[in-house]
Design a protein around this motif. Sequence first.
Motif, PDB file in Angstrom:
ATOM      1  N   GLU A  53       0.960  -1.109   0.137  1.00 18.46           N
ATOM      2  CA  GLU A  53      -0.066   0.092  -0.061  1.00 18.46           C
ATOM      3  C   GLU A  53       1.014   1.258   0.054  1.00 18.46           C
ATOM      4  O   GLU A  53       2.268   1.155   0.304  1.00 18.46           O
ATOM      5  CB  GLU A  53      -1.029   0.296   1.101  1.00 18.46           C
ATOM      6  CG  GLU A  53      -0.397  -0.332   2.566  1.00 18.46           C
ATOM      7  CD  GLU A  53      -1.337  -0.436   3.529  1.00 18.46           C
ATOM      8  OE1 GLU A  53      -1.569   0.730   4.255  1.00 18.46           O
ATOM      9  OE2 GLU A  53      -1.571  -1.288   4.164  1.00 18.46           O
ATOM     10  N   ALA A  54       0.152   2.346  -0.362  1.00 12.70           N
ATOM     11  CA  ALA A  54       1.118   3.478  -0.410  1.00 12.70           C
ATOM     12  C   ALA A  54       1.320   4.001   0.963  1.00 12.70           C
ATOM     13  O   ALA A  54       0.607   3.714   1.912  1.00 12.70           O
ATOM     14  CB  ALA A  54       0.260   4.568  -1.235  1.00 12.70           C
ATOM     15  N   ALA A  55       2.435   4.873   0.912  1.00  9.34           N
ATOM     16  CA  ALA A  55       2.784   5.431   2.362  1.00  9.34           C
ATOM     17  C   ALA A  55       1.804   6.520   2.577  1.00  9.34           C
ATOM     18  O   ALA A  55       1.267   7.161   1.750  1.00  9.34           O
ATOM     19  CB  ALA A  55       4.057   6.028   2.125  1.00  9.34           C
ATOM     20  N   PRO A  56       1.343   6.629   3.701  1.00 12.90           N
ATOM     21  CA  PRO A  56       0.321   7.482   4.428  1.00 12.90           C
ATOM     22  C   PRO A  56       0.883   9.044   4.097  1.00 12.90           C
ATOM     23  O   PRO A  56      -0.092   9.929   3.717  1.00 12.90           O
ATOM     24  CB  PRO A  56       0.039   7.361   5.623  1.00 12.90           C
ATOM     25  CG  PRO A  56       1.102   6.522   6.173  1.00 12.90           C
ATOM     26  CD  PRO A  56       1.725   5.947   4.998  1.00 12.90           C
ATOM     27  N   VAL A  57       2.080   9.288   4.304  1.00 18.97           N
ATOM     28  CA  VAL A  57       2.629  10.496   4.166  1.00 18.97           C
ATOM     29  C   VAL A  57       3.869  10.517   3.571  1.00 18.97           C
ATOM     30  O   VAL A  57       4.791   9.706   4.041  1.00 18.97           O
ATOM     31  CB  VAL A  57       2.796  11.363   5.666  1.00 18.97           C
ATOM     32  CG1 VAL A  57       3.400  12.858   5.311  1.00 18.97           C
ATOM     33  CG2 VAL A  57       1.204  11.254   6.225  1.00 18.97           C
ATOM     34  N   TYR A  58       4.458  11.184   2.818  1.00 16.52           N
ATOM     35  CA  TYR A  58       5.714  11.299   1.955  1.00 16.52           C
ATOM     36  C   TYR A  58       6.469  12.377   2.755  1.00 16.52           C
ATOM     37  O   TYR A  58       5.778  13.567   2.579  1.00 16.52           O
ATOM     38  CB  TYR A  58       5.718  11.378   0.483  1.00 16.52           C
ATOM     39  CG  TYR A  58       6.886  11.713  -0.311  1.00 16.52           C
ATOM     40  CD1 TYR A  58       7.953  10.339  -0.050  1.00 16.52           C
ATOM     41  CD2 TYR A  58       7.616  12.999  -0.579  1.00 16.52           C
ATOM     42  CE1 TYR A  58       9.247  10.785  -0.710  1.00 16.52           C
ATOM     43  CE2 TYR A  58       8.788  13.074  -1.036  1.00 16.52           C
ATOM     44  CZ  TYR A  58       9.446  11.963  -1.187  1.00 16.52           C
ATOM     45  OH  TYR A  58      10.903  12.204  -1.679  1.00 16.52           O
ATOM     46  N   VAL A  59       7.541  12.059   3.209  1.00 13.19           N
ATOM     47  CA  VAL A  59       8.471  13.334   3.758  1.00 13.19           C
ATOM     48  C   VAL A  59       9.975  13.062   3.515  1.00 13.19           C
ATOM     49  O   VAL A  59      10.719  12.172   3.824  1.00 13.19           O
ATOM     50  CB  VAL A  59       8.370  13.195   5.354  1.00 13.19           C
ATOM     51  CG1 VAL A  59       9.365  14.321   6.028  1.00 13.19           C
ATOM     52  CG2 VAL A  59       7.004  13.236   5.897  1.00 13.19           C
ATOM     53  N   PRO A  60      10.293  14.064   2.459  1.00  7.32           N
ATOM     54  CA  PRO A  60      11.549  13.980   1.838  1.00  7.32           C
ATOM     55  C   PRO A  60      12.659  14.136   2.938  1.00  7.32           C
ATOM     56  O   PRO A  60      12.454  15.067   3.972  1.00  7.32           O
ATOM     57  CB  PRO A  60      11.507  15.118   0.586  1.00  7.32           C
ATOM     58  CG  PRO A  60      10.494  16.056   1.206  1.00  7.32           C
ATOM     59  CD  PRO A  60       9.376  15.098   2.084  1.00  7.32           C
ATOM     60  N   ARG A  61      13.653  13.558   2.860  1.00  3.01           N
ATOM     61  CA  ARG A  61      14.894  13.814   3.585  1.00  3.01           C
ATOM     62  C   ARG A  61      15.884  14.825   3.270  1.00  3.01           C
ATOM     63  O   ARG A  61      15.765  15.083   2.017  1.00  3.01           O
ATOM     64  CB  ARG A  61      15.508  12.658   4.012  1.00  3.01           C
ATOM     65  CG  ARG A  61      16.082  11.935   2.992  1.00  3.01           C
ATOM     66  CD  ARG A  61      17.147  10.742   3.354  1.00  3.01           C
ATOM     67  NE  ARG A  61      17.815  10.427   2.352  1.00  3.01           N
ATOM     68  CZ  ARG A  61      18.903   9.483   2.457  1.00  3.01           C
ATOM     69  NH1 ARG A  61      18.888   8.846   3.519  1.00  3.01           N
ATOM     70  NH2 ARG A  61      19.427   9.205   1.267  1.00  3.01           N
ATOM     71  N   LYS A  62      16.373  15.567   3.909  1.00  2.00           N
ATOM     72  CA  LYS A  62      17.363  16.517   3.447  1.00  2.00           C
ATOM     73  C   LYS A  62      18.695  15.728   2.642  1.00  2.00           C
ATOM     74  O   LYS A  62      19.092  14.869   3.518  1.00  2.00           O
ATOM     75  CB  LYS A  62      17.885  17.513   4.524  1.00  2.00           C
ATOM     76  CG  LYS A  62      16.806  18.452   4.905  1.00  2.00           C
ATOM     77  CD  LYS A  62      17.269  19.226   6.092  1.00  2.00           C
ATOM     78  CE  LYS A  62      16.140  20.189   6.568  1.00  2.00           C
ATOM     79  NZ  LYS A  62      16.619  21.221   7.589  1.00  2.00           N
ATOM     80  N   THR A  63      19.177  16.242   1.831  1.00  2.00           N
ATOM     81  CA  THR A  63      20.404  15.793   0.973  1.00  2.00           C
ATOM     82  C   THR A  63      21.624  16.192   1.822  1.00  2.00           C
ATOM     83  O   THR A  63      21.579  17.747   1.908  1.00  2.00           O
ATOM     84  CB  THR A  63      20.296  15.972  -0.334  1.00  2.00           C
ATOM     85  OG1 THR A  63      19.088  15.468  -0.918  1.00  2.00           O
ATOM     86  CG2 THR A  63      21.594  15.287  -1.040  1.00  2.00           C
ATOM     87  N   PRO A  64      22.432  15.462   2.132  1.00  2.00           N
ATOM     88  CA  PRO A  64      23.792  16.007   2.900  1.00  2.00           C
ATOM     89  C   PRO A  64      24.493  16.976   1.892  1.00  2.00           C
ATOM     90  O   PRO A  64      24.438  16.960   0.788  1.00  2.00           O
ATOM     91  CB  PRO A  64      24.502  14.748   3.135  1.00  2.00           C
ATOM     92  CG  PRO A  64      23.883  13.673   2.756  1.00  2.00           C
ATOM     93  CD  PRO A  64      22.430  14.105   2.222  1.00  2.00           C
TER      94      PRO A  64
END
Length: 64
Positions: A53-64
């Motif tokens: 199933e799809a993720a409920p919320v997409y949270v991008p992470r910061k690129t170092p």
Amino acid sequence: MPEFDPEAYAKQAAAAIGLTLNPAHLPGITMNLALAKRMAGLIEQMKITPADEAAPVYVPRKTP
């Protein structure tokens, strides 16, 4: 099922909703519809199960 014709689809869909297509825009519209068909084909090939199933919320992470 007949082969998908992106130009015919664009013209028919535009007519169905009363949209006038500028002939100069038709090559770009056709190209994008053909691309969308290719992307949909990739998705249709994926084997998924009811547990997928799809993720409920997409949270991008910061690129170092």
